[in-house]
Design an enzyme around this catalytic site. Structure first.
Site: not given
Length: 314
Positions: A167-168
Site C-alpha cells: 500500500k505505501v
C-alpha cells in the site's frame, strides 16, 4: 458476523457505510460523536469503546489516521481478544508495526488481517475500492465475505505486513504521478495549449493513469478537494522512504517528493488537500491551471457489485 468498525473518517466512514448499506450487523465507534450518529441513523449500532466492541463482535475493523492511533486502539481491545476473534486493520500503516500488533493479538488467541485499501474515497463510497489482505489463508476465507461488501477487487497477498508494504508503495507512485501531472499541466498552459484538450490527450495516451483520470479533474475544476490531505501523503511517502532506507536502496526521486510536500504543507497547512500542490506552480508562474467542464467532486460511475478475490500470478 457481527462487525465492529472504529474510525469513521474520510475512508472509514465510507467503508462502514458499504457494510451498513448491504445489511451487515455493524457496531461503530469514533471520537466524533456526530459521525457515529450519522451511521446509527443509517442502521448501525453505536459502540461504547474498543474493548466493548472486541468483546461483543466477531471481528473489529480499524481505519485510523496514524499507526499511533491504531496501536492505542489495539491496546484497549487486547484484554477482550480471545480464540476466534479477528482484528482487521484497514489503515495505512508501517509493516513492522502491524506485525508487532498482530503478534499481540495472536498471543491472546485472536487473528489479525493487514487490510489496506486503494482507489480513492469515491470508490470507497460505492463499495468498488480495491483491498489487499495479508493473513493466513484460513483467516482470509473467514473475512472474505465481509471484504466483498466493501471492495470490488480483493487480493490475498500472504503474510501479515505484505499488504501495508504494497500500500505505501502504491501511494508513493500515486504521489509521484500527482506531482508530475502538476508540472505537465502547467507547462502545457504556459505553452499555450488548451487544458481541456490536454486532459483528453493525456487520457488517451501512454501517459494516462488513475491519478490523471481522478485528480487532474479536480485540479482543472478548481475544486482541489480529493479527500486526501498532505499529512497523510507525508505519512505514506515517509513510510516508503523508510522501507527503502531499511533495504539499503538509494532512492533519488523520493527525497525530492518529501521536500516538495513539506513545502506544500508550509504554504497551505499540514492538512491541506494534496492536490493543492498545483498552487505552488500557479504562484511561481502567475498562471491559473483551470478548464471548463470538470467536476467539483469525484463520483464513481461504476455500478456497485459484490466483490471478488483477484487470482495471483504464479
Amino acid at each position: 458476523m457481527k462487525i465492529g468498525f472504529i474510525g469513521l473518517g474520510n475512508v472509514g466512514g465510507k467503508l462502514a457505510g458499504s457494510l451498513i448499506r448491504n445489511g451487515q450487523n455493524v457496531v461503530v465507534h469514533d471520537l466524533d460523536s456526530t459521525l457515529v450518529a450519522q451511521k446509527v441513523a443509517d442502521g448501525a449500532i453505536a459502540g461504547h469503546d474498543p474493548a466493548q466492541m472486541m468483546r461483543d463482535c466477531d471481528a473489529v475493523i480499524t481505519c485510523l489516521p496514524s499507526p499511533a492511533a491504531s496501536a492505542a486502539v489495539v491496546q484497549e481491545m487486547l484484554p477482550q481478544v480471545s480464540e476466534g476473534k479477528i482484528w482487521i486493520e484497514m489503515s495505512t500503516t508501517d509493516a513492522s508495526e502491524i506485525k508487532r500488533l498482530a503478534g499481540l493479538v495472536a498471543a491472546q488467541g485472536g487473528k489479525a488481517v493487514d487490510c489496506p485499501v486503494s482507489g480513492g474515497c469515491h470508490r470507497a463510497d460505492t463499495g468498488n475500492i480495491s483491498i489487499y489482505a495479508g493473513c493466513d489463508r484460513g483467516t482470509f476465507e473467514r473475512v472474505l465475505p465481509v471484504l466483498t461488501y466493501m471492495g470490488r477487487r480483493i487480493l490475498h497477498v500472504g503474510e501479515i505486513g505484505t499488504a501495508s508494504t504494497l500500500k505505501v508503495m502504491t501511494n508513493y507512485l500515486a504521489t509521484a504521478n500527482l506531482l508530475t501531472l502538476c508540472e505537465a499541466l502547467t507547462v502545457m498552459k504556459a505553452s499555450g495549449v488548451d487544458l481541456g484538450l490536454t486532459y483528453e490527450a493525456i487520457a488517451m495516451s501512454s501517459g494516462n493513469s488513475f491519478v490523471h483520470e481522478t485528480e487532474s479533474q479536480l485540479i482543472l475544476s478548481g475544486s482541489r478537494d480529493v479527500n486526501f490531505t498532505m499529512d497523510l501523503i507525508q505519512k505514506d511517502i515517509g513510510l516508503f522512504q523508510k522501507l527503502a532506507d531499511d533495504a539499503g536502496v538509494p532512492l533519488e526521486i523520493s527525497p525530492l517528493m518529501i521536500g516538495m510536500m513539506t513545502d506544500g504543507q508550509a504554504r497551505y497547512g499540514a492538512r491541506a488537500q494534496s492536490d493543492r500542490m498545483i498552487e505552488r506552480l500557479e504562484e511561481a508562474t502567475g498562471l491559473r491551471i483551470l478548464a471548463d467542464g470538470f467536476p467539483q467532486e469525484l463520483i464513481d460511475d461504476e455500478l456497485e457489485e459484490r466483490g471478488y478475490e483477484v487470482p495471483r500470478r504464479h
